[in-house]
Scaffold this motif. Structure first.
Motif, PDB file in Angstrom:
ATOM      1  N   SER A 163       0.822  -1.214   0.000  1.00 46.22           N
ATOM      2  CA  SER A 163       0.000   0.000   0.000  1.00 46.22           C
ATOM      3  C   SER A 163       0.854   1.262   0.000  1.00 46.22           C
ATOM      4  N   ASN A 164       0.451   2.211  -0.829  1.00 43.96           N
ATOM      5  CA  ASN A 164       1.092   3.530  -0.834  1.00 43.96           C
ATOM      6  C   ASN A 164       0.089   4.624  -0.472  1.00 43.96           C
ATOM      7  N   GLY A 165      -0.997   4.195   0.213  1.00 41.73           N
ATOM      8  CA  GLY A 165      -2.033   5.149   0.599  1.00 41.73           C
ATOM      9  C   GLY A 165      -2.558   4.859   1.987  1.00 41.73           C
ATOM     10  N   GLU A 166      -3.689   4.166   2.058  1.00 41.58           N
ATOM     11  CA  GLU A 166      -4.293   3.856   3.347  1.00 41.58           C
ATOM     12  C   GLU A 166      -3.470   2.823   4.108  1.00 41.58           C
ATOM     13  N   GLY A 167      -3.679   2.835   5.436  1.00 47.70           N
ATOM     14  CA  GLY A 167      -2.992   1.871   6.279  1.00 47.70           C
ATOM     15  C   GLY A 167      -1.932   2.522   7.136  1.00 47.70           C
ATOM     16  N   SER A 168      -1.082   1.701   7.702  1.00 51.60           N
ATOM     17  CA  SER A 168      -0.024   2.177   8.584  1.00 51.60           C
ATOM     18  C   SER A 168       1.044   1.099   8.674  1.00 51.60           C
ATOM     19  N   ALA A 169       2.208   1.484   9.171  1.00 52.37           N
ATOM     20  CA  ALA A 169       3.292   0.520   9.353  1.00 52.37           C
ATOM     21  C   ALA A 169       4.037   0.825  10.642  1.00 52.37           C
ATOM     22  N   THR A 170       4.390  -0.216  11.368  1.00 46.56           N
ATOM     23  CA  THR A 170       5.250  -0.041  12.532  1.00 46.56           C
ATOM     24  C   THR A 170       6.656   0.292  12.051  1.00 46.56           C
ATOM     25  N   VAL A 171       7.263   1.273  12.711  1.00 48.02           N
ATOM     26  CA  VAL A 171       8.626   1.674  12.357  1.00 48.02           C
ATOM     27  C   VAL A 171       9.501   1.664  13.606  1.00 48.02           C
ATOM     28  N   GLY A 172      10.789   1.498  13.397  1.00 51.01           N
ATOM     29  CA  GLY A 172      11.762   1.624  14.469  1.00 51.01           C
ATOM     30  C   GLY A 172      12.600   2.862  14.258  1.00 51.01           C
ATOM     31  N   HIS A 173      13.391   3.234  15.258  1.00 55.55           N
ATOM     32  CA  HIS A 173      14.287   4.390  15.158  1.00 55.55           C
ATOM     33  C   HIS A 173      15.734   3.901  15.123  1.00 55.55           C
ATOM     34  N   HIS A 174      16.382   4.040  13.993  1.00 54.24           N
ATOM     35  CA  HIS A 174      17.754   3.539  13.881  1.00 54.24           C
ATOM     36  C   HIS A 174      18.721   4.314  14.766  1.00 54.24           C
TER      37      HIS A 174
END
Length: 213
Positions: A163-174
């Motif tokens: 997806s490049n629109g709706e939704g979400s993703a968990t991210v980390g902080h490098h």
């Protein structure tokens, strides 16, 4: 004469062994220097893995099995876990620095910070405090590297990285900074899955790559 040849042979062999020992270990970890340019749409796990392999090859680290550190979600059951995709270690960055010896260290106390979480060319990724903050790294995973349970509601993987629109993703902080959360792989969720949404919380569509062999 024979004694001289023996000494010469030993000297050459010892020098070769020392040179070999002094060489940096092969790269087995990096943060992508560029994203795929389509927000959270990475072409699924296959597309993300291919991007890792392409960047590694361009950096002179071809010949290894590269995997993106990404989890997936499935209805009614757990998806694929990022930690199950990347082998067992050890992993070194492009500058020869050890990131972790195994999966346990990687998910408990890795040597993964702004200075060591470099790209495939050994260059630093911008973090908190730089002119542009790009410390949000896509993972879609929990802190222990496993995928989310089906009862944990909400999209955490940008529809399994399509997806490049709706939704979400968990991210980390490098860089292990920001928002009171120092997790390198599960700091918070993105605002959405578009490129603008990812940039809006301090990212640029980057993800981690590990050699699984």
């Amino acid at each position: 004469m024979n004694k001289f040849l023996a000494v010469l042979t030993c000297t050459a062999a010892c020098a070769l062994a020392s040179a070999s020992y002094a060489e940096d270990p092969p790269m087995g970890f990096f943060v992508t220097s560029v994203g795929l340019g389509d927000g959270g749409n990475l072409g699924g796990l296959e597309g993300a893995d291919a991007h890792c392999a392409s960047l590694a090859e361009a950096a002179g680290a071809a010949g290894r099995t590269w995997r993106a550190y990404l989890s997936t979600q499935e209805e009614g059951k757990r998806g694929i876990s990022a930690r199950s995709r990347i082998g067992t270690g050890p992993w070194y960055n492009a500058n020869g620095e050890l990131i972790a010896v195994d999966l346990d260290q990687l998910h408990i106390m890795p040597n993964l910070y702004l200075r060591t979480a470099v790209d495939e060319n050994g260059n630093r990724i911008k973090g908190r405090g730089d002119d542009v903050n790009e410390h949000d790294i896509l993972t879609g995973t929990q802190e222990d590297g496993t995928s989310y349970f089906p009862w944990q509601e909400g999209d955490k993987t940008c529809s399994n990285w399509t997806s490049n629109g709706e939704g979400s993703a968990t991210v980390g902080h490098h860089d292990r900074h920001g928002g009171g959360n120092t997790s390198w792989n599960a700091a918070h969720n993105s605002r959405g899955c578009s490129a603008d949404d990812l940039r809006g919380t301090g990212g640029n569509g980057y993800f981690y790559c590990f050699a699984a062999d």
